[in-house]
Scaffold this motif. Structure first.
Motif, PDB file in Angstrom:
ATOM      1  N   PRO A   7       8.409  12.622 -10.315  1.00  0.00           N
ATOM      2  CA  PRO A   7       9.087  12.847 -11.593  1.00  0.00           C
ATOM      3  C   PRO A   7       8.586  11.971 -12.743  1.00  0.00           C
ATOM      4  O   PRO A   7       8.519  12.436 -13.878  1.00  0.00           O
ATOM      5  CB  PRO A   7      10.554  12.539 -11.280  1.00  0.00           C
ATOM      6  N   ILE A   8       8.199  10.734 -12.466  1.00  0.00           N
ATOM      7  CA  ILE A   8       7.777   9.845 -13.556  1.00  0.00           C
ATOM      8  C   ILE A   8       6.271   9.840 -13.787  1.00  0.00           C
ATOM      9  O   ILE A   8       5.785   9.177 -14.689  1.00  0.00           O
ATOM     10  CB  ILE A   8       8.263   8.398 -13.322  1.00  0.00           C
ATOM     11  N   ALA A   9       5.524  10.603 -12.985  1.00  0.00           N
ATOM     12  CA  ALA A   9       4.061  10.619 -13.115  1.00  0.00           C
ATOM     13  C   ALA A   9       3.631  11.799 -14.005  1.00  0.00           C
ATOM     14  O   ALA A   9       4.120  12.916 -13.825  1.00  0.00           O
ATOM     15  CB  ALA A   9       3.410  10.737 -11.746  1.00  0.00           C
ATOM     16  N   PRO A  10       2.706  11.555 -14.927  1.00  0.00           N
ATOM     17  CA  PRO A  10       2.270  12.636 -15.818  1.00  0.00           C
ATOM     18  C   PRO A  10       1.452  13.717 -15.115  1.00  0.00           C
ATOM     19  O   PRO A  10       1.433  14.873 -15.552  1.00  0.00           O
ATOM     20  CB  PRO A  10       1.435  11.920 -16.875  1.00  0.00           C
ATOM     21  N   VAL A  11       0.782  13.350 -14.019  1.00  0.00           N
ATOM     22  CA  VAL A  11      -0.004  14.302 -13.223  1.00  0.00           C
ATOM     23  C   VAL A  11       0.136  13.903 -11.755  1.00  0.00           C
ATOM     24  O   VAL A  11       0.460  12.754 -11.445  1.00  0.00           O
ATOM     25  CB  VAL A  11      -1.513  14.292 -13.624  1.00  0.00           C
ATOM     26  N   PRO A  12      -0.123  14.840 -10.841  1.00  0.00           N
ATOM     27  CA  PRO A  12      -0.061  14.478  -9.419  1.00  0.00           C
ATOM     28  C   PRO A  12      -1.159  13.484  -9.043  1.00  0.00           C
ATOM     29  O   PRO A  12      -2.216  13.433  -9.676  1.00  0.00           O
ATOM     30  CB  PRO A  12      -0.289  15.810  -8.698  1.00  0.00           C
ATOM     31  N   PHE A  13      -0.896  12.686  -8.013  1.00  0.00           N
ATOM     32  CA  PHE A  13      -1.927  11.853  -7.413  1.00  0.00           C
ATOM     33  C   PHE A  13      -2.906  12.795  -6.717  1.00  0.00           C
ATOM     34  O   PHE A  13      -2.572  13.950  -6.461  1.00  0.00           O
ATOM     35  CB  PHE A  13      -1.315  10.914  -6.379  1.00  0.00           C
ATOM     36  N   GLU A  14      -4.089  12.323  -6.360  1.00  0.00           N
ATOM     37  CA  GLU A  14      -5.039  13.113  -5.589  1.00  0.00           C
ATOM     38  C   GLU A  14      -5.598  12.243  -4.467  1.00  0.00           C
ATOM     39  O   GLU A  14      -6.225  11.221  -4.722  1.00  0.00           O
ATOM     40  CB  GLU A  14      -6.176  13.626  -6.473  1.00  0.00           C
ATOM     41  N   LEU A  15      -5.330  12.685  -3.236  1.00  0.00           N
ATOM     42  CA  LEU A  15      -5.779  11.944  -2.061  1.00  0.00           C
ATOM     43  C   LEU A  15      -6.643  12.858  -1.201  1.00  0.00           C
ATOM     44  O   LEU A  15      -6.206  13.939  -0.800  1.00  0.00           O
ATOM     45  CB  LEU A  15      -4.578  11.458  -1.247  1.00  0.00           C
ATOM     46  N   SER A  16      -7.862  12.425  -0.923  1.00  0.00           N
ATOM     47  CA  SER A  16      -8.764  13.172  -0.057  1.00  0.00           C
ATOM     48  C   SER A  16      -8.472  12.789   1.392  1.00  0.00           C
ATOM     49  O   SER A  16      -8.372  11.604   1.717  1.00  0.00           O
ATOM     50  CB  SER A  16     -10.216  12.823  -0.393  1.00  0.00           C
ATOM     51  N   VAL A  17      -8.341  13.783   2.245  1.00  0.00           N
ATOM     52  CA  VAL A  17      -8.107  13.523   3.660  1.00  0.00           C
ATOM     53  C   VAL A  17      -9.470  13.318   4.322  1.00  0.00           C
ATOM     54  O   VAL A  17     -10.291  14.220   4.376  1.00  0.00           O
ATOM     55  CB  VAL A  17      -7.338  14.677   4.319  1.00  0.00           C
ATOM     56  N   ASP A  18      -9.699  12.100   4.803  1.00  0.00           N
ATOM     57  CA  ASP A  18     -10.984  11.715   5.400  1.00  0.00           C
ATOM     58  C   ASP A  18     -11.005  11.856   6.912  1.00  0.00           C
ATOM     59  O   ASP A  18     -12.066  12.057   7.501  1.00  0.00           O
ATOM     60  CB  ASP A  18     -11.316  10.265   5.049  1.00  0.00           C
ATOM     61  N   GLU A  19      -9.844  11.699   7.526  1.00  0.00           N
ATOM     62  CA  GLU A  19      -9.790  11.636   8.990  1.00  0.00           C
ATOM     63  C   GLU A  19      -8.409  12.089   9.457  1.00  0.00           C
ATOM     64  O   GLU A  19      -7.402  11.707   8.863  1.00  0.00           O
ATOM     65  CB  GLU A  19     -10.018  10.180   9.384  1.00  0.00           C
ATOM     66  N   VAL A  20      -8.362  12.913  10.493  1.00  0.00           N
ATOM     67  CA  VAL A  20      -7.100  13.344  11.093  1.00  0.00           C
ATOM     68  C   VAL A  20      -7.277  13.386  12.603  1.00  0.00           C
ATOM     69  O   VAL A  20      -8.147  14.091  13.116  1.00  0.00           O
ATOM     70  CB  VAL A  20      -6.666  14.750  10.605  1.00  0.00           C
ATOM     71  N   GLY A  21      -6.465  12.610  13.299  1.00  0.00           N
ATOM     72  CA  GLY A  21      -6.495  12.612  14.754  1.00  0.00           C
ATOM     73  C   GLY A  21      -5.197  12.045  15.286  1.00  0.00           C
ATOM     74  O   GLY A  21      -4.400  11.512  14.522  1.00  0.00           O
ATOM     75  N   LEU A  22      -4.976  12.129  16.584  1.00  0.00           N
ATOM     76  CA  LEU A  22      -3.739  11.608  17.169  1.00  0.00           C
ATOM     77  C   LEU A  22      -3.648  10.092  17.084  1.00  0.00           C
ATOM     78  O   LEU A  22      -2.556   9.542  17.147  1.00  0.00           O
ATOM     79  CB  LEU A  22      -3.608  12.049  18.623  1.00  0.00           C
ATOM     80  N   GLY A  23      -4.770   9.411  16.913  1.00  0.00           N
ATOM     81  CA  GLY A  23      -4.754   7.961  16.851  1.00  0.00           C
ATOM     82  C   GLY A  23      -4.954   7.388  15.459  1.00  0.00           C
ATOM     83  O   GLY A  23      -4.668   6.210  15.229  1.00  0.00           O
ATOM     84  N   ARG A  24      -5.445   8.215  14.525  1.00  0.00           N
ATOM     85  CA  ARG A  24      -5.758   7.662  13.205  1.00  0.00           C
ATOM     86  C   ARG A  24      -5.861   8.778  12.164  1.00  0.00           C
ATOM     87  O   ARG A  24      -6.432   9.829  12.428  1.00  0.00           O
ATOM     88  CB  ARG A  24      -7.064   6.899  13.283  1.00  0.00           C
ATOM     89  N   LEU A  25      -5.316   8.494  10.981  1.00  0.00           N
ATOM     90  CA  LEU A  25      -5.458   9.362   9.818  1.00  0.00           C
ATOM     91  C   LEU A  25      -5.881   8.483   8.660  1.00  0.00           C
ATOM     92  O   LEU A  25      -5.462   7.317   8.567  1.00  0.00           O
ATOM     93  CB  LEU A  25      -4.144  10.055   9.464  1.00  0.00           C
ATOM     94  N   ALA A  26      -6.707   9.007   7.762  1.00  0.00           N
ATOM     95  CA  ALA A  26      -7.161   8.217   6.617  1.00  0.00           C
ATOM     96  C   ALA A  26      -7.240   9.097   5.385  1.00  0.00           C
ATOM     97  O   ALA A  26      -7.698  10.239   5.453  1.00  0.00           O
ATOM     98  CB  ALA A  26      -8.521   7.587   6.906  1.00  0.00           C
ATOM     99  N   TRP A  27      -6.771   8.545   4.269  1.00  0.00           N
ATOM    100  CA  TRP A  27      -6.817   9.203   2.973  1.00  0.00           C
ATOM    101  C   TRP A  27      -7.502   8.263   1.977  1.00  0.00           C
ATOM    102  O   TRP A  27      -7.345   7.048   2.056  1.00  0.00           O
ATOM    103  CB  TRP A  27      -5.424   9.479   2.418  1.00  0.00           C
ATOM    104  N   THR A  28      -8.224   8.831   1.008  1.00  0.00           N
ATOM    105  CA  THR A  28      -8.800   8.048  -0.082  1.00  0.00           C
ATOM    106  C   THR A  28      -8.284   8.594  -1.402  1.00  0.00           C
ATOM    107  O   THR A  28      -8.283   9.816  -1.611  1.00  0.00           O
ATOM    108  CB  THR A  28     -10.349   8.135  -0.071  1.00  0.00           C
ATOM    109  N   SER A  29      -7.860   7.708  -2.288  1.00  0.00           N
ATOM    110  CA  SER A  29      -7.414   8.127  -3.614  1.00  0.00           C
ATOM    111  C   SER A  29      -8.637   8.503  -4.447  1.00  0.00           C
ATOM    112  O   SER A  29      -9.498   7.667  -4.702  1.00  0.00           O
ATOM    113  CB  SER A  29      -6.630   7.006  -4.297  1.00  0.00           C
ATOM    114  N   VAL A  30      -8.707   9.773  -4.858  1.00  0.00           N
ATOM    115  CA  VAL A  30      -9.875  10.272  -5.586  1.00  0.00           C
ATOM    116  C   VAL A  30      -9.545  10.707  -7.009  1.00  0.00           C
ATOM    117  O   VAL A  30     -10.441  11.076  -7.771  1.00  0.00           O
ATOM    118  CB  VAL A  30     -10.566  11.437  -4.832  1.00  0.00           C
ATOM    119  N   GLY A  31      -8.289  10.685  -7.382  1.00  0.00           N
ATOM    120  CA  GLY A  31      -7.889  11.081  -8.730  1.00  0.00           C
ATOM    121  C   GLY A  31      -7.994   9.935  -9.711  1.00  0.00           C
ATOM    122  O   GLY A  31      -8.160   8.774  -9.333  1.00  0.00           O
TER     123      GLY A  31
END
Length: 142
Positions: free
Chosen positions: A50-74
């Protein structure tokens, strides 16, 4: 470089936590109801607030049962630019140990403290959502 770190025990299997972290319904269940997200490696998550002028943007780098990783790209928020969010999931007798880190902050000044506080609150909503399946995002629509 500054880093936000949390660790908590969640009484749910890793599969349920991965679903909460890598699906649109999952993100809407604990973080923000305003989200555009296909899920999976290479996708861009766009959580809105609600207070942000635009959505954040996070790239999904890794998805698995043991680890997930996102990078802020916006470009917004500027203090998140290039930072990484890493989730490490370790099975336990009661469920899953969730280790969270948000790495790459330029310093621990300015918006760092409020972001750390927000992530702390989000750990509680993630835990509740993963354990109960009841959606109650920290940032509901409207």
């Amino acid at each position: 470089m500054a880093r936000i770190v949390f660790e908590l025990e969640v009484e749910a299997p890793a599969e349920r936590i991965v679903e909460a972290l890598d699906t649109e319904d999952g993100i809407a269940g604990w973080w923000t109801a305003d989200v555009d997200f296909a899920g999976g490696v290479g996708s861009i998550m766009k959580p809105g607030f609600p207070i942000a002028p635009v959505p954040f943007e996070l790239s999904v780098d890794e998805v698995g049962l043991g680890r997930l990783a996102w990078t802020s790209v916006g470009e917004f928020p500027p203090h998140w630019a290039g930072t990484r969010v890493i989730w490490t999931l370790t099975p336990t007798a009661a469920g899953t140990l969730v280790h969270f880190s948000h790495d790459g902050w330029a310093s621990d000044e300015g918006p760092f403290a409020s972001s750390a506080l927000t992530w702390g609150r989000l750990m509680d909503t993630l835990k509740t959502y993963a354990e109960t399946g009841v959606a109650a995002p920290l940032f509901p629509k409207g």
